[in-house]
Write a protein that holds these residues in place. Structure first.
Motif, PDB file in Angstrom:
ATOM      1  N   THR A 146      -3.585  -5.184  -5.782  1.00 46.77           N
ATOM      2  CA  THR A 146      -2.354  -5.942  -5.214  1.00 46.77           C
ATOM      3  C   THR A 146      -2.632  -7.452  -4.885  1.00 46.77           C
ATOM      4  O   THR A 146      -4.080  -7.540  -4.752  1.00 46.77           O
ATOM      5  N   LEU A 164      -7.282   1.712  -4.540  1.00 45.42           N
ATOM      6  CA  LEU A 164      -6.331   0.655  -4.478  1.00 45.42           C
ATOM      7  C   LEU A 164      -7.288  -0.718  -4.274  1.00 45.42           C
ATOM      8  O   LEU A 164      -8.172  -0.594  -3.242  1.00 45.42           O
ATOM      9  N   GLU A 204       0.860  -1.096  -0.068  1.00 45.47           N
ATOM     10  CA  GLU A 204      -0.057   0.141  -0.061  1.00 45.47           C
ATOM     11  C   GLU A 204       0.824   1.406  -0.119  1.00 45.47           C
ATOM     12  O   GLU A 204       0.503   2.380  -0.648  1.00 45.47           O
ATOM     13  N   ALA A 212      -8.593   3.190  -0.525  1.00 38.35           N
ATOM     14  CA  ALA A 212      -8.122   1.894  -0.510  1.00 38.35           C
ATOM     15  C   ALA A 212      -9.291   0.932  -0.084  1.00 38.35           C
ATOM     16  O   ALA A 212     -10.065   1.313   0.978  1.00 38.35           O
ATOM     17  N   ASP A 250      -7.040  -4.032  -2.941  1.00 32.64           N
ATOM     18  CA  ASP A 250      -6.111  -4.873  -1.982  1.00 32.64           C
ATOM     19  C   ASP A 250      -6.737  -6.384  -2.020  1.00 32.64           C
ATOM     20  O   ASP A 250      -7.907  -6.601  -1.881  1.00 32.64           O
ATOM     21  N   VAL A 284       1.586   1.893  -3.394  1.00 34.14           N
ATOM     22  CA  VAL A 284       0.594   2.486  -4.091  1.00 34.14           C
ATOM     23  C   VAL A 284       0.419   3.971  -3.837  1.00 34.14           C
ATOM     24  O   VAL A 284      -0.029   4.595  -4.915  1.00 34.14           O
TER      25      VAL A 284
END
Length: 298
Positions: free
Chosen positions: A124, A82, A21, A40, A84, A24
């Motif tokens: 990710t 993001l 992160e 995120a 994740d 990112v």
């Protein structure tokens, strides 16, 4: 830095605790989108039905108690999202995500209106992308759409040269938070840190230093007694194993090829053990192609 200069999708692979992160955020805040939202979302934190409404929003009447609410895509318009642990997202939801990425429109759950959005996606995963592709954990079309820019963050055990600098940073951070004046690590600790495999990566290193500073008795350097003993036991074991692998007697070998083969075998065995037999991950750590490793294993 190069990835921050465009709005292309990015897929980042790294083990848990490597700081995905942080990378990112670095991409977002160095980009032209820096003044716009960064949001995120952990795809493993919610069931698929709830994650869908969080991403795309809801329309009043779509289900009992539903209200008109924008999703993350609308909230992050002009910015970066993001996603994740993208490998934890259900395949059905992945198909809806792909549609948004391809068309640039989002439709709220239960809604009829297509809403234009301009969002950069950075995803990710803590598993090897090739592995999750082979296992069917991610749709091929979504994978190729996300994997425009590919970034691999190596685990801490493969970048031991970073340990000292990271330790200095974390000590300064917790000196400020805990009102201490610790100067650094003593030589025994630093040596052990460089031989310890750090399965929790940078996160584990930070937690170890924070814990040691909470338990320190005010010395100018952090010493062995401040850290969990298992770090030193494992470090000593790893050091002894390395020495054993590299220790060679002239009587054991006929020529240089045997020396090279023994070292190569030891490195391959170690990589396969560390990745629990995952050939793709082992090949990545060894810096060779998957097919090459398969040939060497045979």
């Amino acid at each position: 830095k190069r990835a921050s200069k465009s709005s292309s999708s990015v897929l980042i692979y790294g083990e848990t605790g490597t700081g995905k992160e942080l990378f990112v955020q670095g991409i977002h805040y160095a980009s032209q989108r820096a003044a716009n939202p960064f949001i995120a979302q952990n795809c493993a934190a919610f069931p698929e039905s709830l994650l869908e409404s969080l991403l795309f929003g809801t329309s009043k009447g779509s289900f009992t108690g539903a209200v008109d609410r924008p999703g993350i895509f609308e909230q992050a318009n002009g910015g970066t999202i993001l996603l994740d642990e993208i490998n934890s997202m259900g395949l059905q939801l992945q198909a809806k995500l792909l549609r948004v990425l391809q068309e640039g429109y989002v439709r709220r759950v239960g809604g009829l209106k297509d809403i234009p959005v301009d969002v950069r996606i950075i995803a990710t995963t803590n598993e090897d992308p090739q592995y999750i592709l082979e296992q069917g954990k991610i749709r091929k079309d979504l994978y190729y759409r996300l994997n425009v820019v590919n970034i691999f963050i190596p685990p801490l055990r493969e970048r031991k040269e970073d340990i000292e600098g990271l330790a200095v940073y974390f000590i300064a951070k917790y000196n400020n938070q805990l009102k201490l004046s610790v100067k650094g690590l003593d030589n025994e600790c630093l040596s052990a840190f460089k031989n310890y495999p750090w399965p929790g990566n940078v996160r584990e290193l930070e937690n170890a230093i924070e814990g040691a500073m909470n338990l320190s008795t005010g010395e100018s350097l952090l010493v062995r007694d401040s850290f969990p003993e298992y770090i030193f036991r494992e470090a000593e074991k790893n050091f002894a194993q390395k020495q054993n692998n590299l220790h060679m007697s002239l009587d054991d070998f006929v020529d240089l090829n045997q020396v090279v083969n023994r070292i190569e075998t030891a490195y391959i065995n170690n990589a396969m053990l560390q990745t629990s037999g995952n050939i793709s991950q082992a090949a990545q750590r060894l810096g060779i192609k998957r097919q090459t490793l398969q040939h060497k294993l045979k």
